[in-house]
Design an enzyme around this catalytic site. Structure first.
Site, short mmCIF file in Angstrom:
data_model
loop_
_atom_site.label_atom_id
_atom_site.label_comp_id
_atom_site.label_asym_id
_atom_site.label_seq_id
_atom_site.Cartn_x
_atom_site.Cartn_y
_atom_site.Cartn_z
N CYS A 3 21.31 -35.11 -25.84
CA CYS A 3 20.11 -34.28 -25.99
C CYS A 3 20.05 -33.78 -27.43
CB CYS A 3 20.15 -33.10 -25.02
SG CYS A 3 18.78 -31.93 -25.28
N CYS A 11 18.05 -25.62 -28.36
CA CYS A 11 17.95 -25.16 -26.96
C CYS A 11 19.30 -25.33 -26.31
CB CYS A 11 16.89 -25.97 -26.21
SG CYS A 11 16.78 -25.53 -24.45
N CYS A 14 20.76 -25.98 -21.14
CA CYS A 14 21.60 -26.92 -20.38
C CYS A 14 22.99 -26.94 -20.99
CB CYS A 14 20.98 -28.31 -20.38
SG CYS A 14 19.36 -28.40 -19.59
N CYS A 87 11.53 -32.72 -23.93
CA CYS A 87 12.71 -32.38 -23.11
C CYS A 87 12.90 -33.43 -22.02
CB CYS A 87 12.53 -31.00 -22.49
SG CYS A 87 13.82 -30.57 -21.30
N GLN A 212 10.71 -25.12 -5.26
CA GLN A 212 11.91 -25.65 -5.92
C GLN A 212 11.52 -26.55 -7.09
OE1 GLN A 212 14.87 -24.70 -5.44
NE2 GLN A 212 15.19 -24.09 -3.32
N GLU A 262 7.56 -14.09 4.62
CA GLU A 262 7.65 -14.19 3.15
C GLU A 262 6.76 -13.10 2.55
OE1 GLU A 262 7.89 -14.78 -0.66
OE2 GLU A 262 9.13 -16.06 0.62
N ASN A 309 16.70 -18.02 3.33
CA ASN A 309 16.73 -18.60 1.98
C ASN A 309 16.34 -17.51 0.99
OD1 ASN A 309 16.77 -20.45 -0.15
ND2 ASN A 309 14.62 -20.99 0.15
N CYS A 336 20.97 -19.76 -3.60
CA CYS A 336 21.02 -20.21 -5.00
C CYS A 336 22.01 -19.36 -5.79
CB CYS A 336 19.63 -20.16 -5.64
SG CYS A 336 18.91 -18.50 -5.66
#
EC number: 2.1.1.189
Length: 377
Positions: A3, A11, A14, A87, A212, A262, A309, A336
Site C-alpha cells: 500500500c 494513511c 490499516c 485506496c 456492515q 433497533e 448484535n 465487534c
C-alpha cells in the site's frame, strides 16, 4: 499487501497491512483464544476470512483542498491533504467514481469546509455501494443548503456518466466541528434507499442506517448464524440491536414469530420493507431501546431464542440480567468488541458457551467480529 499510502506514512488506518493475511488472522484468533482463557468453550470453529482488497462497500471522505482543486481523503500526520481515491480497500468501480467526484466538486465550485477557519460548505462525501447490484448511494455533507443548487446543476451529467448512482442526498451539518453528519437529509433523487441482497435476503440501506462494511464476510456471518439458529427450531425469536434486520430475517421463516428491536428508525423502516418483500407476516420491528424493551416484556411471552448484535459498548449488566431472567433455549451473540463481549458473558448466567467463531470483518486492522452460541445449561 503493498500500500503506497501506508508506505509513505500518509494513511496508517490499516496498521497490519504489511503482514500476510494468514498471519493477521492467526494473530486475531490467538487474541480471541487468550481472552477466553479460563472459560469453557465446547467448540472453536475455524475463522472466516476476507478478501485482501476491494471488500469495502463504504467510503467516508473528508473534502479538503480548495474549490478549484478539491481532494477527497484525509489529512496525513504531517498535516497535508491526501487523496484516498485509489485506496485498495475499495472496488475498482468505487475508485473510479471517487476520482470523478473530485472533478464534480471542482465543476460545481463548492468550497471545502475548513474546520480551523469555520469557512466553506462541503464537509464530507459518503459513498456506499451495493455488492449485489453495483449501485451507489451518494451523500454530500454540507454546512448549509446553499451549495445544493450547485450540486443539482452538475448532477444530471454525473448521473448520465454513472447511472449506477441511484440515490443522492445532501446532509446538512451546520455545527462548526468535524462531526460526520447532521439531522437533516435532503434527497436529490426519487430513490431514498439502496438495496443489497445477501444470501437471497433483500436488505435495504437508508442514509443513516448502519450496515456492515464488508458484505462478503457479513453474508457468511448471517448464514452461519442462520445455521446455528436452525438447530434449535425456535418458534419465537428476539433480534435485539437488529439494525436493518440482517440476522433476524436470515433466521426467520413464515412459521417463526420474530420481534426486532433497533433504536434507529431509518433502519427499522428498512427491516419492515425487507420482511414485506420476503412475505413474512409474523414479524414485528420497532424503533426502541433494546434494554428498555427487554425490561418491559412479560415473562409469559418469552422467546425461545435471542439474537444480540450490540454496538461496541456491549449489552451492559441490565440487559444481560434480563436475558438471564427470560432464559431462552439459546442466545446468539455477535460482537465487534471482544472485550465488552467478555464483560457481558460474566453477567449472563445459566448458559454454556458451545461455539465461538471469528470473522475477519476488518482486514489489516486489529478489529474483528466474533459470533458466540450460548445454550441453556
Amino acid at each position: 499487501m503493498k500500500c503506497d499510502y501506508f508506505e509513505r506514512g500518509d494513511c496508517l488506518s490499516c496498521r497490519n497491512i504489511q503482514l500476510p493475511m494468514v498471519e493477521q488472522v492467526s494473530v486475531k484468533q490467538q487474541q480471541l483464544i487468550d481472552l477466553f482463557r479460563g472459560i469453557s468453550v465446547k467448540q472453536w470453529l475455524a475463522p472466516i476470512l476476507s478478501a485482501e482488497s476491494g471488500f469495502r462497500n463504504k467510503a467516508k471522505m473528508v473534502v479538503l483542498g480548495a474549490a478549484h482543486k478539491p481532494i477527497l481523503g484525509l489529512v496525513n500526520p504531517k498535516g497535508e491533504p491526501v487523496s484516498l481515491c485509489d485506496c485498495s480497500l475499495y472496488p475498482k468501480d468505487m475508485q473510479l467514481l471517487l476520482h470523478r467526484l473530485e472533478r464534480f466538486v471542482q465543476q460545481a465550485g463548492i468550497p471545502p469546509y475548513r474546520v480551523d477557519k469555520s469557512k466553506g460548505e462541503l464537509k464530507f462525501i459518503l459513498l456506499t455501494r451495493s455488492q449485489s447490484s453495483g449501485q451507489f448511494m451518494l451523500r454530500f455533507v454540507l454546512r448549509s443548503d446553499q451549495a445544493i443548487v450547485r450540486i443539482e446543476r452538475e448532477l444530471p451529467q454525473l448521473l448520465q456518466e454513472f447511472p449506477e448512482i441511484t440515490l443522492v442526498s445532501a446532509n446538512i451539518q451546520p455545527i462548526h466541528m468535524a462531526i460526520l453528519e447532521g439531522e437533516r437529509e435532503i434527497f436529490l433523487t426519487e430513490t431514498t434507499r439502496l438495496e443489497e441482497q445477501l444470501n437471497n435476503v433483500p436488505l435495504f440501506i437508508r442514509p443513516k442506517s448502519f450496515f456492515q462494511t464488508n458484505p462478503e464476510v457479513a453474508a457468511q456471518l448471517y448464514q452461519i448464524a442462520r445455521e446455528w439458529v436452525t438447530e434449535f427450531k425456535p418458534n419465537y425469536i428476539w433480534d435485539l440491536f437488529c439494525g436493518v434486520g440482517g440476522f433476524g430475517l436470515h433466521c426467520a421463516d413464515s412459521n417463526i414469530r420474530l420481534t426486532g428491536i433497533e433504536i434507529e428508525s431509518e433502519a427499522i423502516e428498512c427491516a419492515i420493507l425487507s420482511a414485506t418483500k420476503l412475505g413474512f407476516t409474523q414479524v414485528d420491528f420497532s424503533a426502541l431501546d433494546s434494554t428498555h424493551f427487554a425490561k418491559g416484556q412479560s415473562a409469559q411471552d418469552k422467546p425461545d431464542l435471542i439474537i444480540v448484535n450490540p454496538p461496541r459498548r456491549g449489552l451492559g449488566k441490565s440487559l444481560c440480567d434480563s436475558l438471564s431472567e427470560f432464559a431462552p433455549k439459546a442466545i446468539v451473540y455477535s460482537s465487534c468488541n471482544p472485550h465488552t463481549l467478555m464483560s457481558d458473558l460474566e453477567y449472563i448466567t445459566g448458559y454454556q458457551i458451545t461455539k465461538v467463531q471469528m470473522f475477519d470483518m476488518f482486514p489489516h486492522t486489529d478489529h474483528f467480529e466474533v459470533l458466540v452460541m450460548l445454550e441453556q445449561l
